[in-house]
Motif scaffolding. Sequence first.
Motif, short mmCIF file in Angstrom:
data_model
loop_
_atom_site.label_atom_id
_atom_site.label_comp_id
_atom_site.label_asym_id
_atom_site.label_seq_id
_atom_site.Cartn_x
_atom_site.Cartn_y
_atom_site.Cartn_z
N ALA A 191 0.80 -1.29 0.02
CA ALA A 191 0.04 0.08 0.04
C ALA A 191 0.79 1.40 0.03
CB ALA A 191 -1.04 -0.01 1.19
N LEU A 192 2.28 1.13 0.30
CA LEU A 192 3.00 2.11 0.43
C LEU A 192 3.88 2.64 -0.85
CD1 LEU A 192 4.51 1.90 3.95
CD2 LEU A 192 2.62 3.68 3.26
N GLU A 193 3.82 1.43 -1.98
CA GLU A 193 4.26 1.41 -3.11
C GLU A 193 3.71 2.64 -4.12
OE1 GLU A 193 4.31 -2.19 -4.93
OE2 GLU A 193 5.29 -3.11 -3.39
N GLY A 194 4.54 3.18 -5.07
CA GLY A 194 4.22 3.97 -5.91
C GLY A 194 4.82 5.41 -5.85
N ASP A 195 4.81 6.37 -6.68
CA ASP A 195 5.62 7.51 -6.75
C ASP A 195 4.82 8.84 -6.72
OD1 ASP A 195 7.63 9.09 -6.27
OD2 ASP A 195 8.66 9.19 -8.19
N CYS A 196 3.74 8.88 -6.17
CA CYS A 196 2.70 9.93 -6.41
C CYS A 196 3.10 11.17 -5.51
CB CYS A 196 1.29 9.39 -6.22
SG CYS A 196 1.05 8.97 -4.22
N GLY A 197 4.19 10.99 -4.64
CA GLY A 197 4.45 12.17 -4.00
C GLY A 197 3.74 12.27 -2.52
N TYR A 198 2.95 11.32 -2.42
CA TYR A 198 2.16 11.59 -1.20
C TYR A 198 2.03 10.11 -0.49
CZ TYR A 198 -2.02 12.25 1.74
OH TYR A 198 -2.86 12.11 3.14
N LEU A 199 2.07 10.19 0.87
CA LEU A 199 2.11 9.05 1.62
C LEU A 199 1.26 9.18 3.02
CD1 LEU A 199 5.13 6.58 2.39
CD2 LEU A 199 3.97 7.68 4.48
N ALA A 200 0.57 8.25 3.27
CA ALA A 200 -0.19 8.08 4.56
C ALA A 200 -0.13 6.74 5.02
CB ALA A 200 -1.44 8.47 4.52
N ALA A 201 0.49 6.72 6.52
CA ALA A 201 0.71 5.35 7.07
C ALA A 201 0.43 5.52 8.57
CB ALA A 201 2.30 4.92 6.79
N ASN A 202 0.14 4.20 9.06
CA ASN A 202 0.06 4.14 10.53
C ASN A 202 0.94 3.35 11.39
OD1 ASN A 202 -2.72 5.43 10.36
ND2 ASN A 202 -3.89 3.55 9.85
N LEU A 203 1.21 4.01 12.49
CA LEU A 203 2.20 3.25 13.11
C LEU A 203 1.79 2.84 14.68
CD1 LEU A 203 3.72 5.65 11.01
CD2 LEU A 203 5.59 4.74 12.41
N TYR A 204 2.44 1.85 15.24
CA TYR A 204 1.95 1.45 16.70
C TYR A 204 2.89 0.93 17.47
CZ TYR A 204 -0.70 -1.08 20.09
OH TYR A 204 -1.38 -1.85 21.15
N ALA A 205 2.86 1.41 18.72
CA ALA A 205 3.77 0.75 19.86
C ALA A 205 3.26 0.38 20.95
CB ALA A 205 5.11 1.59 19.96
N ARG A 206 3.49 -0.46 21.77
CA ARG A 206 3.05 -0.60 23.16
C ARG A 206 4.07 -0.46 24.37
NH1 ARG A 206 0.89 -5.39 22.38
NH2 ARG A 206 -1.18 -4.52 21.93
N SER A 207 3.69 0.28 25.19
CA SER A 207 4.61 0.38 26.44
C SER A 207 4.77 -0.86 27.31
CB SER A 207 4.16 1.83 27.14
OG SER A 207 3.23 1.36 27.92
N VAL A 208 5.68 -0.91 28.30
CA VAL A 208 5.83 -2.09 29.22
C VAL A 208 4.29 -1.86 30.25
CG1 VAL A 208 8.16 -2.30 28.99
CG2 VAL A 208 7.12 -0.47 30.48
N PHE A 209 3.86 -0.63 30.15
CA PHE A 209 2.58 -0.43 31.27
C PHE A 209 1.43 -1.00 30.66
CE2 PHE A 209 5.70 2.48 32.31
CZ PHE A 209 6.20 2.18 33.75
N GLY A 210 1.48 -1.45 29.20
CA GLY A 210 0.44 -1.70 28.54
C GLY A 210 -0.44 -0.65 27.80
N GLU A 211 0.23 0.71 27.77
CA GLU A 211 -0.32 1.78 27.13
C GLU A 211 -0.14 1.62 25.86
OE1 GLU A 211 0.54 5.05 30.68
OE2 GLU A 211 1.97 4.36 29.38
N ASP A 212 -1.01 2.19 24.93
CA ASP A 212 -0.66 2.08 23.40
C ASP A 212 -0.48 3.42 22.83
OD1 ASP A 212 -2.20 -0.54 23.09
OD2 ASP A 212 -3.83 0.49 24.05
N ALA A 213 0.46 3.14 21.91
CA ALA A 213 0.82 4.78 21.18
C ALA A 213 0.41 4.54 19.61
CB ALA A 213 2.27 4.85 21.51
N LEU A 214 -0.43 5.36 19.57
CA LEU A 214 -0.97 5.55 17.93
C LEU A 214 -0.31 6.64 17.34
CD1 LEU A 214 -4.60 4.73 18.58
CD2 LEU A 214 -2.82 3.12 18.46
N VAL A 215 0.21 6.37 15.92
CA VAL A 215 0.74 7.50 15.06
C VAL A 215 0.34 7.60 13.89
CG1 VAL A 215 2.75 8.44 14.16
CG2 VAL A 215 3.07 7.73 16.66
N ASN A 216 -0.20 8.51 13.16
CA ASN A 216 -0.42 8.42 11.88
C ASN A 216 0.58 9.65 11.05
OD1 ASN A 216 -2.23 10.48 9.84
ND2 ASN A 216 -2.55 8.28 9.64
N VAL A 217 1.13 9.22 10.18
CA VAL A 217 1.74 10.30 9.29
C VAL A 217 1.28 10.38 8.02
CG1 VAL A 217 4.23 10.30 8.31
CG2 VAL A 217 4.07 9.04 10.22
N SER A 218 0.95 11.58 7.72
CA SER A 218 0.56 12.08 6.38
C SER A 218 1.45 13.22 6.00
CB SER A 218 -0.98 12.75 6.74
OG SER A 218 -1.92 11.75 7.14
#
Length: 955
Positions: free
Chosen positions: A890-917
């Motif tokens: 879904a990230l392939e192509g060369d349109c000059g635009y990108l949108a992606a989701n990133l995720y990580a979890r902490s040792v305390f069970g907390e969720d970290a959500l990131v969206n890159v546009s």
Amino acid sequence: MANSTERSCSMLVFNDKPITAVEIREALEHGDAETKAAAMRKAITMLLAGEQLPQLFITIVRYVLPSEDHTVQKLLLLYLEAIEKTDPSGKVLPEMILICQNLRNNLQHPNEYIRGVTLRFLCRIKEEEILEPLVPSILANLEHRHSYVRRNAVLAINSLYKLPKGELLLVDAPELIERFLQQEQDLSAKRNAFHMLTSHAPERAVAFLFAHLDALPLWGDILQMAVLELIRKVCVAQPESKGKYIKIILALLQSSSTAVVYECAGTLVALSQAPTAVRAAANCYCQLLVSQSDNNVKLIVLDRLTELKDKHRDVMRDVLLDVLRALSAPNADIRRKTLDLALDLIDTRNIDEVVMVLKKEIVKTQSSSSDASDRGPEYRQMLVGAIHACAAKFPDVASSVVHLLMDFLGDSSTSAALDVVFFVREMCETHPALVPSVLERLRDNFATIRASRVCTCALWVLSEFSSTVEEVRAAIDTIAEGLGPLPLLPAPTADEGGDVGEPKDAARPAGAPAGTVGSKRPAVLADGTYASQAAVLEAPLPSAVGAAAAPNLRALLLGGDFFLGGVVAAALTKLVLRLRALGAPRAATNRAAAQAMLILASILRLGEWEGLPAPLDDDSRDRMVACLEVLARPSPETVKLWLDGCRKAFAALTEDKQSREAAEAAAESAKAVSQPDDLIDFSHLRARRGMSALEVEDAVSSDLARATGLAEAAEESAKRLNRVLQLTGFSDPVYAEAYVTVHQYDIVLDVTVLNRSSDTLQNLTLELATMGDLKLVERLQTHTLAPGASKVIRANIKVSSTETGVIFGNIVYEGGGVAERGVVVLADIHIDIMDYIAPASVADVAFRNMWAEFEWENKVAVNTSISDVRAFLDHIAASTNMRVLTPPRALEGDCGYLAANLYARSVFGEDALVNVSVEKTAEGKLAGYIRIRSKTQGIALSLGDKITLKQRGDS
């Protein structure tokens, strides 16, 4: 901030009513026992707060020492513990001699409580001049009739023997304690004596252990724990003798105390890597997992099992079914951790048993009595995800679970139903033989689906995988049944303000008798307005009149979900085109096309009705109009695109997912692959020389550990050097550096302090303070450093949340040619949020649900020197220690635009959500935003700061 006069103490007491030393003296001189006790409490509180009360000492000696009250005597000992007993040079103050006679009298007191508390007090005295005259009285208490006195006498002897001159004061202490241990009957006293021998004379403790080995199972739990401590200490010093001690540990596994069993399992794993020992430890953990009712205990045991899994995967596979018994616990965290552990251990040998257990559990969730709480849908979703993972990893089991899971397409939990329909879609692509039966089951259960997203995916499956004329016709009929009779809403008549020229029975639904239209009744719409309804439609319409008896597609469309209307239009168009491609009779094809066009026209007509909760959007209208044009005038190119393009896109997506999972599995298994020149040690060919099978296994595993452990030790040493932080300059009188160890819930600072001056530095104190959700656990002791001497000072800091914190402070000392005191300011220690978060995976549905639910958002503008959008995404993922959830295709192509989701979890069970546009502008620079969302403010702000610092790409 502490000053140089403050010292370490064992407790801190808040004093809200200050009192003067004169008032305390008067209370001690003229008060009764109760008044004296209150005055002593005030004096101790002031001492602990840093006040010095030298004028009270003589008063206390005169009026408090002779008191016979037990409370006053206890407070007197606390006072003596808190006061300063030495001068600045380290010599004992002369007035301290006055209390020695009182302590001797207390050690000979007829009351056992006075003797006991005095002996406990002596455990905290470090001055040999005070303790030396009391040694005979301490030893005499070993023969006291009361066990409370005897056990505290052993503690006092142990503390005295630890002192630098303790061996001179108590030359024969080990022999004395050994004889005491032989005769003593009290369990606590025996434990204290055994602990002292373990610390100072381990050979005597070992001799006592082997002399009474037969009675070991009958010893109490606290004494058995002391035996385990001895075994750990001896095995570290003498690794060659581990075999005989491991047999003792195996005997202790039969103890009735769960604490002893848990410690035995941990000791076994720490001492031996032999499969027999590890298997025994794993069985113990599984037994504790089932027998203990405390959820915290279960979670801790699951953590230990997870650690075993990382190094002893084959052994853990043998006990996998025992681990799955923890699914009976009602706690969601326990169930989730158990399923995660099980999914890492499945292989071709146990997959059938694991799937059978999961199927039984998912059937249990269907009964109303299985989960009285609202955790049932959540548990069902976890089980569906686990079965999906099993089927994806081992395709042979797919046929046995797919039909069972399809019963949950209409589940009240949308997430669980989505997991099921995604699983069905994937199985249809990867297992063509299952397609006919899956489609039949899907058509049977389609009417039970009430979630819009599940309906859209099910419609796509019906339209894409129906490959015969019968399947296509059945799919069209299923969609028509989901929509119900047409039109979707009654048309207005002249009585209701419609056009006068319309026929009176225009409101009659298709297929309804002509005479059933005249009866009408008012209905309240969602916006509060009134409308009339035909009697034939008296069965309630979901969104229009608030009931749920209408067919599922009709109910969702009346609720304003016109995205679903577009999916219905695409599915019908695809089915009609496939019916023509399969060579169906022309009349049947035209009839199906006319029926599809009528349905699309009805949905478009419904979108124009003003009483709907949401109007028809332009995108859905354009999509349905395009479908009408394709049905009316299909071209060969359009037909090929509709019938082949979608399927190829999904096949490519599935293939990409499988290749990524295979690559990850290969990378994970590559860690455990042996090198081609590794030594193979056959235990059957090894010379036994009287060794038991367990000792042979342990010897083999020890050889392998020595052969492979050097690289691990070198790597660990390199990591340790990388975490050393310089806190002061080389020209400062005191040089300091810190080694930071970050655990899950605490931080340990090992600060090495070096006296670079030519003078002795006294009262050297490391003063620390924190910023953020960090908390210093204890106040650090003062030290005296000779010229050139060094000292390692350990500080413990508790962490309560995932947030970037700062530790700062200084070193305060006296001496070094300074008139008053010297201060060296330390460099700040920044605790990075990256130490607490780790890349993790989460389903797309769960990510979207969390994104909508989390209330804290941090929006960071893109400002970077990187010019490629994909390179920027990779840089952000690497610098923030997060995982990119968006598939690479879904990230392939060369349109000059990108949108992606990133995720990580902490040792305390907390969720970290990131969206890159991000997009590439005409100037060649990148612009856009990075959004961070989390449940807590700290992780959103800290992660945003980290991204701001790292996103430029030039650091």
